[in-house]
Design a protein around this motif. Structure first.
Motif, PDB file in Angstrom:
ATOM      1  N   GLY A  21       0.831  -1.195   0.000  1.00 35.14           N
ATOM      2  CA  GLY A  21       0.000   0.000   0.000  1.00 35.14           C
ATOM      3  C   GLY A  21       0.865   1.244   0.000  1.00 35.14           C
ATOM      4  N   VAL A  22       0.223   2.396  -0.114  1.00 32.92           N
ATOM      5  CA  VAL A  22       0.946   3.661  -0.127  1.00 32.92           C
ATOM      6  C   VAL A  22       1.252   4.103   1.303  1.00 32.92           C
ATOM      7  CG1 VAL A  22       0.837   6.100  -0.776  1.00 32.92           C
ATOM      8  CG2 VAL A  22       0.001   4.353  -2.346  1.00 32.92           C
ATOM      9  N   GLU A  23       0.225   4.259   2.115  1.00 35.35           N
ATOM     10  CA  GLU A  23       0.408   4.657   3.519  1.00 35.35           C
ATOM     11  C   GLU A  23       0.375   3.448   4.442  1.00 35.35           C
ATOM     12  OE1 GLU A  23       0.958   7.759   4.745  1.00 35.35           O
ATOM     13  OE2 GLU A  23       1.037   8.541   2.699  1.00 35.35           O
ATOM     14  N   GLU A  24      -0.615   2.617   4.237  1.00 34.10           N
ATOM     15  CA  GLU A  24      -0.826   1.416   5.051  1.00 34.10           C
ATOM     16  C   GLU A  24      -0.640   0.180   4.183  1.00 34.10           C
ATOM     17  OE1 GLU A  24      -1.576   1.541   8.344  1.00 34.10           O
ATOM     18  OE2 GLU A  24      -1.460   3.726   8.226  1.00 34.10           O
ATOM     19  N   LEU A  25      -0.314  -0.924   4.815  1.00 36.98           N
ATOM     20  CA  LEU A  25      -0.221  -2.210   4.103  1.00 36.98           C
ATOM     21  C   LEU A  25      -1.620  -2.815   4.083  1.00 36.98           C
ATOM     22  CD1 LEU A  25       3.070  -3.477   5.769  1.00 36.98           C
ATOM     23  CD2 LEU A  25       2.801  -2.535   3.468  1.00 36.98           C
ATOM     24  N   ASP A  26      -2.511  -2.215   3.282  1.00 42.36           N
ATOM     25  CA  ASP A  26      -3.924  -2.561   3.324  1.00 42.36           C
ATOM     26  C   ASP A  26      -4.399  -3.461   2.184  1.00 42.36           C
ATOM     27  OD1 ASP A  26      -3.607  -0.627   1.392  1.00 42.36           O
ATOM     28  OD2 ASP A  26      -5.191   0.692   2.131  1.00 42.36           O
ATOM     29  N   ARG A  27      -3.481  -3.909   1.353  1.00 43.65           N
ATOM     30  CA  ARG A  27      -3.828  -4.812   0.254  1.00 43.65           C
ATOM     31  C   ARG A  27      -2.909  -6.026   0.330  1.00 43.65           C
ATOM     32  NH1 ARG A  27      -4.694  -0.463  -4.681  1.00 43.65           N
ATOM     33  NH2 ARG A  27      -6.109   0.865  -3.494  1.00 43.65           N
ATOM     34  N   SER A  28      -3.395  -7.159  -0.178  1.00 40.63           N
ATOM     35  CA  SER A  28      -2.549  -8.348  -0.154  1.00 40.63           C
ATOM     36  C   SER A  28      -2.642  -9.069  -1.493  1.00 40.63           C
ATOM     37  CB  SER A  28      -2.932  -9.283   0.991  1.00 40.63           C
ATOM     38  OG  SER A  28      -4.252  -9.723   0.843  1.00 40.63           O
ATOM     39  N   ALA A  29      -1.585  -9.803  -1.803  1.00 39.24           N
ATOM     40  CA  ALA A  29      -1.493 -10.521  -3.073  1.00 39.24           C
ATOM     41  C   ALA A  29      -0.336 -11.508  -2.972  1.00 39.24           C
ATOM     42  CB  ALA A  29      -1.261  -9.532  -4.216  1.00 39.24           C
ATOM     43  N   PHE A  30       0.034 -12.085  -4.114  1.00 39.10           N
ATOM     44  CA  PHE A  30       1.196 -12.960  -4.219  1.00 39.10           C
ATOM     45  C   PHE A  30       2.074 -12.467  -5.352  1.00 39.10           C
ATOM     46  CE2 PHE A  30      -1.798 -15.767  -2.133  1.00 39.10           C
ATOM     47  CZ  PHE A  30      -1.004 -16.399  -1.186  1.00 39.10           C
ATOM     48  N   THR A  31       3.366 -12.729  -5.234  1.00 36.97           N
ATOM     49  CA  THR A  31       4.264 -12.437  -6.341  1.00 36.97           C
ATOM     50  C   THR A  31       4.153 -13.574  -7.360  1.00 36.97           C
ATOM     51  OG1 THR A  31       6.131 -13.627  -5.366  1.00 36.97           O
ATOM     52  CG2 THR A  31       5.933 -11.270  -4.845  1.00 36.97           C
ATOM     53  N   MET A  32       4.550 -13.274  -8.578  1.00 36.87           N
ATOM     54  CA  MET A  32       4.711 -14.328  -9.592  1.00 36.87           C
ATOM     55  C   MET A  32       6.189 -14.542  -9.860  1.00 36.87           C
ATOM     56  SD  MET A  32       1.688 -14.109 -12.379  1.00 36.87           S
ATOM     57  CE  MET A  32       2.309 -15.593 -13.147  1.00 36.87           C
ATOM     58  N   ASN A  33       6.976 -13.461  -9.719  1.00 36.88           N
ATOM     59  CA  ASN A  33       8.419 -13.566  -9.839  1.00 36.88           C
ATOM     60  C   ASN A  33       9.070 -12.440  -9.056  1.00 36.88           C
ATOM     61  OD1 ASN A  33       8.790 -11.227 -11.667  1.00 36.88           O
ATOM     62  ND2 ASN A  33       7.784 -12.516 -13.171  1.00 36.88           N
ATOM     63  N   VAL A  34      10.318 -12.682  -8.669  1.00 33.10           N
ATOM     64  CA  VAL A  34      11.047 -11.741  -7.808  1.00 33.10           C
ATOM     65  C   VAL A  34      12.506 -11.750  -8.235  1.00 33.10           C
ATOM     66  CG1 VAL A  34      11.617 -11.145  -5.424  1.00 33.10           C
ATOM     67  CG2 VAL A  34       9.518 -12.400  -5.892  1.00 33.10           C
ATOM     68  N   SER A  35      13.171 -10.606  -8.074  1.00 37.54           N
ATOM     69  CA  SER A  35      14.615 -10.521  -8.279  1.00 37.54           C
ATOM     70  C   SER A  35      15.194  -9.646  -7.176  1.00 37.54           C
ATOM     71  CB  SER A  35      14.943  -9.923  -9.653  1.00 37.54           C
ATOM     72  OG  SER A  35      14.750  -8.524  -9.654  1.00 37.54           O
ATOM     73  N   LEU A  36      16.488  -9.429  -7.216  1.00 37.78           N
ATOM     74  CA  LEU A  36      17.113  -8.540  -6.236  1.00 37.78           C
ATOM     75  C   LEU A  36      16.618  -7.107  -6.377  1.00 37.78           C
ATOM     76  CD1 LEU A  36      20.796  -9.785  -6.194  1.00 37.78           C
ATOM     77  CD2 LEU A  36      19.173  -9.837  -4.294  1.00 37.78           C
ATOM     78  N   SER A  37      16.142  -6.734  -7.578  1.00 37.04           N
ATOM     79  CA  SER A  37      15.788  -5.337  -7.807  1.00 37.04           C
ATOM     80  C   SER A  37      14.311  -5.077  -8.071  1.00 37.04           C
ATOM     81  CB  SER A  37      16.605  -4.787  -8.981  1.00 37.04           C
ATOM     82  OG  SER A  37      16.319  -5.528 -10.153  1.00 37.04           O
TER      83      SER A  37
END
Length: 110
Positions: A21-37
């Motif tokens: 979220g922008v101010e709060e962590l008010d949304r949730s989901a899953f990643t599909m892919n991740v990297s160091l950046s």
């Protein structure tokens, strides 16, 4: 030039539960892919490109929050969200050694 050519680090496919979220962590989901950046977050609750957001990754050994900038986003009609790829690509801002350590542990396990 493909998206892969523009990425600073190769992406590793994998699901990590995230809150964001922008101010709060008010949304949730899953990643599909991740990297160091960066990462691709699969969600239909996207932010506009250029928006800076907080992303909390829920790793097995505990959560870690990083700041990221939305690079691109695709929202689809709700009835199509399970059929069409939707979400946002984010690029991390100033991640430190703690991110690298957690990412490398996660990557080694996948």
């Amino acid at each position: 030039m493909t998206t892969h050519d523009r990425q600073a680090h190769p992406r590793k496919r994998g699901r990590i539960r995230v809150r964001f979220g922008v101010e709060e962590l008010d949304r949730s989901a899953f990643t599909m892919n991740v990297s160091l950046s960066g990462a691709f977050v699969r969600t239909n609750q996207v932010y506009a490109p250029g928006t800076t957001i907080k992303v909390e990754f829920n790793f097995d050994d505990g959560p870690l929050t990083v700041y990221a900038k939305v690079v691109w986003a695709k929202k689809v009609p709700p009835q199509m969200a399970h059929l069409v790829l939707c979400g946002m690509g984010v690029r991390f801002l100033q991640v430190g050694p703690e991110w690298r350590k957690k990412f490398e542990v996660w990557e080694a396990g996948h």
